[in-house]
Design a protein around this motif. Structure first.
Motif: not given
Length: 94
Positions: A44-54, A74-88
């Motif tokens: 929604x925020x970046x107009x990309x297609x997300x393939x995977x989320x870790x 402080x403890x926090x949560x990190x997300x590593x998001x993989x977007x579709x090929x050709x998108x950034x």
């Protein structure tokens, strides 16, 4: 939850910059957010297609304050998001 409540901030480190070559972007996210909510928020925020989320919970580390007082970062949560090929995500444009 709103997408801006889920995605708190991007994580800018050397390791996260290395992942950008492969379409992997790193964010600090809300602790209670799950992978599906994170993927929808990034799309929604970046107009990309997300393939995977870790996700991972970053544990608080001990930190000493003056004299002998010890606290924790402080403890926090990190997300590593993989977007579709050709998108950034333009926020991270190099």
């Amino acid at each position: 939850m709103d997408a801006r409540d889920i995605i708190i901030r991007p994580v800018i480190t050397e390791h996260s910059y290395d992942g950008m070559e492969y379409g992997v972007y790193t964010f600090e996210v809300a602790k209670e957010a799950n992978k599906i909510e994170i993927a929808k928020a990034v799309e929604e925020l970046f107009n990309v297609k997300v393939v995977k989320v870790n996700t991972m919970n970053v544990k608080p580390k001990p930190k000493r304050y003056r004299y002998q007082t010890q606290g924790y970062t402080k403890g926090w949560k990190k997300a590593m998001v993989t977007v579709a090929d050709g998108q950034s995500i333009e926020l991270f444009a190099q």
